[in-house]
Write a protein that holds these residues in place. Sequence first.
Motif, short mmCIF file in Angstrom:
data_model
loop_
_atom_site.label_atom_id
_atom_site.label_comp_id
_atom_site.label_asym_id
_atom_site.label_seq_id
_atom_site.Cartn_x
_atom_site.Cartn_y
_atom_site.Cartn_z
N ARG A 52 0.83 -1.22 0.00
CA ARG A 52 0.00 0.00 0.00
C ARG A 52 0.86 1.25 0.00
O ARG A 52 0.54 2.25 0.65
CB ARG A 52 -0.94 -0.02 1.21
CG ARG A 52 -1.95 -1.15 1.15
CD ARG A 52 -2.83 -1.21 2.36
NE ARG A 52 -3.84 -2.25 2.23
CZ ARG A 52 -4.66 -2.65 3.22
NH1 ARG A 52 -4.59 -2.06 4.40
NH2 ARG A 52 -5.54 -3.59 3.01
N LEU A 53 1.94 1.20 -0.75
CA LEU A 53 2.92 2.28 -0.76
C LEU A 53 2.48 3.42 -1.67
O LEU A 53 2.12 3.19 -2.83
CB LEU A 53 4.27 1.75 -1.21
CG LEU A 53 4.88 0.70 -0.28
CD1 LEU A 53 6.02 -0.02 -0.97
CD2 LEU A 53 5.35 1.35 1.01
N ARG A 54 2.49 4.65 -1.16
CA ARG A 54 2.18 5.84 -1.96
C ARG A 54 3.45 6.48 -2.51
O ARG A 54 3.41 7.22 -3.48
CB ARG A 54 1.41 6.86 -1.11
CG ARG A 54 0.06 6.32 -0.67
CD ARG A 54 -0.73 7.30 0.15
NE ARG A 54 -1.98 6.69 0.59
CZ ARG A 54 -3.07 6.59 -0.17
NH1 ARG A 54 -3.07 7.06 -1.40
NH2 ARG A 54 -4.15 6.01 0.29
N ARG A 55 4.57 6.21 -1.86
CA ARG A 55 5.87 6.66 -2.35
C ARG A 55 6.93 5.74 -1.80
O ARG A 55 6.72 5.08 -0.79
CB ARG A 55 6.13 8.12 -1.97
CG ARG A 55 6.33 8.37 -0.50
CD ARG A 55 6.27 9.84 -0.17
NE ARG A 55 4.98 10.43 -0.56
CZ ARG A 55 3.87 10.33 0.18
NH1 ARG A 55 3.87 9.68 1.32
NH2 ARG A 55 2.76 10.89 -0.24
N ILE A 56 8.08 5.73 -2.48
CA ILE A 56 9.23 4.98 -1.98
C ILE A 56 10.22 6.02 -1.47
O ILE A 56 10.94 6.65 -2.25
CB ILE A 56 9.88 4.11 -3.07
CG1 ILE A 56 8.82 3.26 -3.79
CG2 ILE A 56 10.97 3.23 -2.47
CD1 ILE A 56 8.11 2.26 -2.90
#
Length: 141
Positions: free
Chosen positions: A59-63
């Motif tokens: 559920r990553l919105r950014r790395i």
Amino acid sequence: SMDGPLSLSLAGRGLLTLPDLSGYGELTALDASENYLGSVARLAFHLPRLQCLRLQRNRLRRIERLGDLLHLQFLDVSENLLGPSPGAALQMIGNCCKLTVIFVAGNPFVDERGDYRYQLLDLCSSLRMVDGEAVKGSRPG
């Protein structure tokens, strides 16, 4: 120390956050796919030698701090919530000068026309494969 394994799998463990990886600095491969991760903020700090990173189906919105992974060669972040643009979601990816293979399908920034592929290549000139397809150095037409 070189005692620990160079590869670690945390795949499919229902993780909401990454465990403390401070003792795993020698790792060159991490699979944390198929979890519920919303952030990997400390990853690059703890695992600076990573060459292969699998984070698909989270559920990553950014790395965060991706650009600190200077040895990264392979990155799978498909099926996440990455957006609104590759540059915003993949922080400082241009620093990853050994990164040749990336998978990003199934994220909000992926458009049907495929412009995201050129955005990625503009950001990271070492890329050779995007979502399983060879990338050329310039836009068609």
